[in-house]
Design a protein around this motif. Structure first.
Motif, PDB file in Angstrom:
ATOM      1  N   ASP A 361       0.649  -0.943   0.153  1.00 38.74           N
ATOM      2  CA  ASP A 361      -0.061   0.202  -0.129  1.00 38.74           C
ATOM      3  C   ASP A 361       0.930   1.382   0.025  1.00 38.74           C
ATOM      4  O   ASP A 361       0.603   2.421  -0.774  1.00 38.74           O
ATOM      5  CB  ASP A 361      -0.982   0.085   1.135  1.00 38.74           C
ATOM      6  N   MET A 364       2.826   1.549  -3.520  1.00 41.34           N
ATOM      7  CA  MET A 364       1.905   1.869  -4.743  1.00 41.34           C
ATOM      8  C   MET A 364       1.076   3.137  -4.407  1.00 41.34           C
ATOM      9  O   MET A 364       0.779   3.794  -5.542  1.00 41.34           O
ATOM     10  CB  MET A 364       0.760   0.805  -4.824  1.00 41.34           C
ATOM     11  N   ASN A 365       1.058   3.735  -3.350  1.00 42.89           N
ATOM     12  CA  ASN A 365       0.509   5.026  -3.249  1.00 42.89           C
ATOM     13  C   ASN A 365       1.439   6.129  -2.818  1.00 42.89           C
ATOM     14  O   ASN A 365       0.869   7.084  -2.560  1.00 42.89           O
ATOM     15  CB  ASN A 365      -0.674   5.003  -2.259  1.00 42.89           C
ATOM     16  N   ASP A 366       2.599   5.996  -3.003  1.00 48.05           N
ATOM     17  CA  ASP A 366       3.672   6.855  -2.580  1.00 48.05           C
ATOM     18  C   ASP A 366       3.746   7.983  -4.065  1.00 48.05           C
ATOM     19  O   ASP A 366       4.320   7.482  -4.973  1.00 48.05           O
ATOM     20  CB  ASP A 366       5.201   6.140  -2.305  1.00 48.05           C
ATOM     21  N   ASP A 367       3.572   9.238  -3.869  1.00 47.32           N
ATOM     22  CA  ASP A 367       3.554  10.038  -4.810  1.00 47.32           C
ATOM     23  C   ASP A 367       4.919  10.446  -5.542  1.00 47.32           C
ATOM     24  O   ASP A 367       5.056  11.006  -6.582  1.00 47.32           O
ATOM     25  CB  ASP A 367       2.911  11.496  -4.232  1.00 47.32           C
ATOM     26  N   SER A 383       9.625   0.017  -8.594  1.00 45.93           N
ATOM     27  CA  SER A 383       9.141   1.251  -8.450  1.00 45.93           C
ATOM     28  C   SER A 383      10.231   2.188  -9.140  1.00 45.93           C
ATOM     29  O   SER A 383      11.509   2.025  -8.800  1.00 45.93           O
ATOM     30  CB  SER A 383       9.252   1.857  -6.889  1.00 45.93           C
TER      31      SER A 383
END
Length: 386
Positions: A361, A364-367, A383
């Motif tokens: 989580d 996948m959601n790190d800006d 990533s």
């Protein structure tokens, strides 16, 4: 006069007819009927004979073959008798040395028996192999990974390869991947194209014998591809194990200046040090969570294959160590399908499963990152730092 016998048995790949002369197995055919060719072959090789109804060797062959198909047998002890040219006999003897569940190529066998250019002749000898399965010509593919010809048909050849792959996968329950678990046929198909480099064979054998997990073949192939495209100058690896992944990344990175790899286990670190003979690679033994904070440099590529329950901590600690547009790779993020709730979570895995979901989580959601999950091996999270 010699006695000869035949017997037809039913197997998962269809009927097989077995032939013996005296006390030895001499031929196996993919058929439910006897053939004139088989009897002519026996007479031309072994001389005159008379047919008898009973044969202990055929009963033993049936028993061992059924054990093989059920996954309970990897090697055969039944007595065989082969008469062929010196060249073909060298090929058949080499077949017996191909490890269960592995594949090689016609070219490799030609080289190994001292005739490096005779790969077509090796293929012909395999096609005429009178005792398939026992002499495992199904473990030989074309150099490009294609299954090519097989007396029983390429579909049977594929099924035999998949059978052996599946048995090996089931025997390694502690490190089996979600792809091996849910897509064994596809996994075996992909791996049929991935030829093992001779220079890594001893390292991989040691890992298998000592139950040390290393990256899956398809994951290793992905690492090579990423290194070839990214051409990293500096790589950080967390989780050295045997040194296999460090070596394949170094070999695939022509511009590499430095690869720093960290291993917590002292015994593994010592063995990895023996395996790593590359001046560009530095191995440090210790707790990565402690060592990373003391590293004052940035990396083009970071590969993490360590304690899965600590991935969310490694993510935060590694981000500041990445160069702009650097790549970070985490292996085994699907963890046998547990992360995606595809399998029941055993009590001992609950913390790992929970922490992996937290990590996934976060990543996948790190800006700051562009991330994706690839269903390769046991799952790879990839990533890129924006």
């Amino acid at each position: 006069m010699q006695s000869a016998s035949y017997k037809t048995i039913e197997t998962p790949i269809g009927p097989l007819t077995l032939y013996s002369v005296d006390d030895a197995l001499v031929k196996i055919e993919f058929s439910d009927k006897t053939s004139d060719n088989a009897f002519e072959y026996m007479k031309s090789r072994f001389g005159d004979y008379e047919i008898t109804e009973k044969s202990a060797v055929l009963n033993k062959t049936e028993e061992e073959l059924l054990e093989y198909f059920s996954g309970k047998r990897r090697d055969f002890s039944v007595k065989t008798r082969l008469l062929a040219s010196d060249f073909s006999m060298k090929v058949y003897e080499r077949l017996l040395r191909i490890p269960y569940g592995q594949v090689t190529s016609y070219s490799d066998i030609a080289r190994d028996i001292g005739f490096p250019k005779a790969f077509r002749a090796v293929g012909n000898a395999n096609n005429k192999n009178p005792i398939p399965i026992i002499y495992p010509c199904h473990r030989v593919n074309a150099r490009d990974g294609q299954l090519s010809g097989y007396a029983g048909g390429t579909s049977v050849k594929r099924r035999l390869q998949e059978l052996e792959q599946n048995v090996l996968m089931r025997s390694r329950d502690d490190i089996i991947s979600q792809n091996e678990l849910f897509n064994p046929g596809v996994t075996a198909y992909i791996r049929s194209f991935l030829r093992e480099d001779e220079k890594y064979r001893e390292i991989l054998s040691h890992a298998a014998e000592n139950n040390i997990p290393v990256v899956k073949p398809e994951t290793a192939s992905l690492l090579k591809l990423i290194c070839a495209v990214k051409r990293p100058e500096k790589i950080l690896e967390i989780g050295t194990a045997t040194g296999f992944s460090a070596l394949i990344m170094a070999d695939a990175s022509p511009g590499l200046q430095r690869l720093l790899t960290i291993e917590r286990d002292e015994a593994r670190a010592k063995k990895a040090e023996e395996n790593i003979k590359d001046s560009r690679i530095e191995l440090r033994c210790g707790d990565a969570l402690e060592l990373i904070s003391g590293i004052d440099e940035k990396f083009d590529l970071i590969f993490v294959d360590a304690a899965k329950g600590q991935y969310y901590k490694f993510l935060e600690m590694c981000l500041p160590k990445m160069r702009e547009q650097g790549i970070m790779i985490f292996d085994n993020v699907l963890y046998k399908g547990i992360t995606a709730d595809l399998t029941a979570v055993k009590h001992k895995n609950r913390t790992i499963a929970r922490n992996l979901k937290i990590f996934t989580d976060m990543a996948m959601n790190d800006d700051r990152l562009i991330s994706t999950i690839l269903p390769t091996g046991d799952g790879v999270l990839l990533s890129v730092l924006k």
